[in-house]
Design a protein around this motif. Structure first.
Motif, mmCIF file in Angstrom:
data_model
loop_
_atom_site.group_PDB
_atom_site.id
_atom_site.type_symbol
_atom_site.label_atom_id
_atom_site.label_comp_id
_atom_site.label_asym_id
_atom_site.label_seq_id
_atom_site.Cartn_x
_atom_site.Cartn_y
_atom_site.Cartn_z
ATOM 1 N N ASP A 73 -5.081 -1.123 1.577
ATOM 2 C CA ASP A 73 -4.222 -2.133 1.532
ATOM 3 C C ASP A 73 -2.982 -2.048 1.398
ATOM 4 O O ASP A 73 -2.042 -2.461 2.087
ATOM 5 C CB ASP A 73 -4.845 -3.380 0.827
ATOM 6 N N ASP A 74 -2.537 -1.262 0.394
ATOM 7 C CA ASP A 74 -1.032 -0.867 0.303
ATOM 8 C C ASP A 74 -0.319 -0.101 1.279
ATOM 9 O O ASP A 74 0.597 -0.400 1.800
ATOM 10 C CB ASP A 74 -1.070 -0.267 -1.150
ATOM 11 N N GLY A 77 -0.371 -2.632 4.395
ATOM 12 C CA GLY A 77 0.679 -3.612 4.138
ATOM 13 C C GLY A 77 2.243 -3.203 4.364
ATOM 14 O O GLY A 77 3.249 -4.328 4.401
#
Length: 151
Positions: A73-74, A77
Motif C-alpha cells: 500500500d505505501d 500510494g
C-alpha cells in the motif's frame, strides 16, 4: 496472449467458477460458489515491497480466482511520473509481464496495475524487480520492489 495468460493463471492455482443453474437458489450480486484458489504459488519467495493476494477476474462473464503479487500500500500510494512500471530480471536481462485486467502487458502506467500473476517467471530467475522508468534503459530505472528466490 489473453488465452495464454488465462491458461497460466489457471495452471498456477486459479479456479473457474461454475455459474449456478436456473434451478439454483438466488445469490447476492457478486457472490459466487467458488472455493478459494489453490495454495499460494508465491510461497517461499522473499518479497520486498510486494505482497500476495487472491484476486478475481471475469473473462467472458465467468469469474476466475487466482493469486497475484501486488505493490504494498505505501508504494502503491506514491506519486509516479515520467515512466512506466515493468518487471525485470537483471541477471538475465529478461522482462516479465503484468496482468492488466485480463490482458498481459509488458509495461503499465499506474501502481495499481502492477499485478504479477506469473510465478514461473519469478521461480526461474533468482531476482526479479518491479522497476519504474524507461524499459528501454532498465539499468537507469528505479527499483520499486523485489522478489528473490533462494536456492
Amino acid at each position: 496472449m489473453t488465452t495464454a495468460a488465462l491458461g497460466l493463471a489457471l495452471a498456477s492455482g486459479a479456479q473457474a467458477v461454475t455459474p449456478p443453474s436456473a434451478d439454483a437458489p438466488v445469490q447476492a450480486r457478486g457472490a459466487t460458489t467458488a472455493t478459494a484458489p489453490a495454495d499460494n504459488p508465491f510461497e517461499g519467495i522473499e518479497l520486498s515491497g510486494l505482497h500476495a493476494e487472491q484476486r478475481t477476474m471475469w473473462p467472458a462473464g465467468t469469474p476466475v480466482h487466482y493469486w497475484a503479487l501486488v505493490l504494498d500500500d505505501d508504494l502503491a500510494g506514491q506519486e509516479y511520473s515520467g515512466g512506466a512500471f515493468f518487471l525485470y530480471a537483471p541477471a538475465a536481462g529478461e522482462f516479465g509481464w503484468f496482468l492488466d485486467t485480463d490482458i498481459p502487458q509488458r509495461t503499465v502506467d499506474g501502481p495499481s496495475q502492477v499485478v504479477i500473476a506469473d510465478p514461473e517467471f519469478l521461480r526461474t530467475h533468482p531476482r526479479a524487480e518491479v522497476r519504474y522508468g524507461d524499459p528501454d534503459r532498465p539499468e537507469r530505472a528505479r527499483t520499486v520492489a523485489t522478489a528473490i528466490v533462494r536456492r
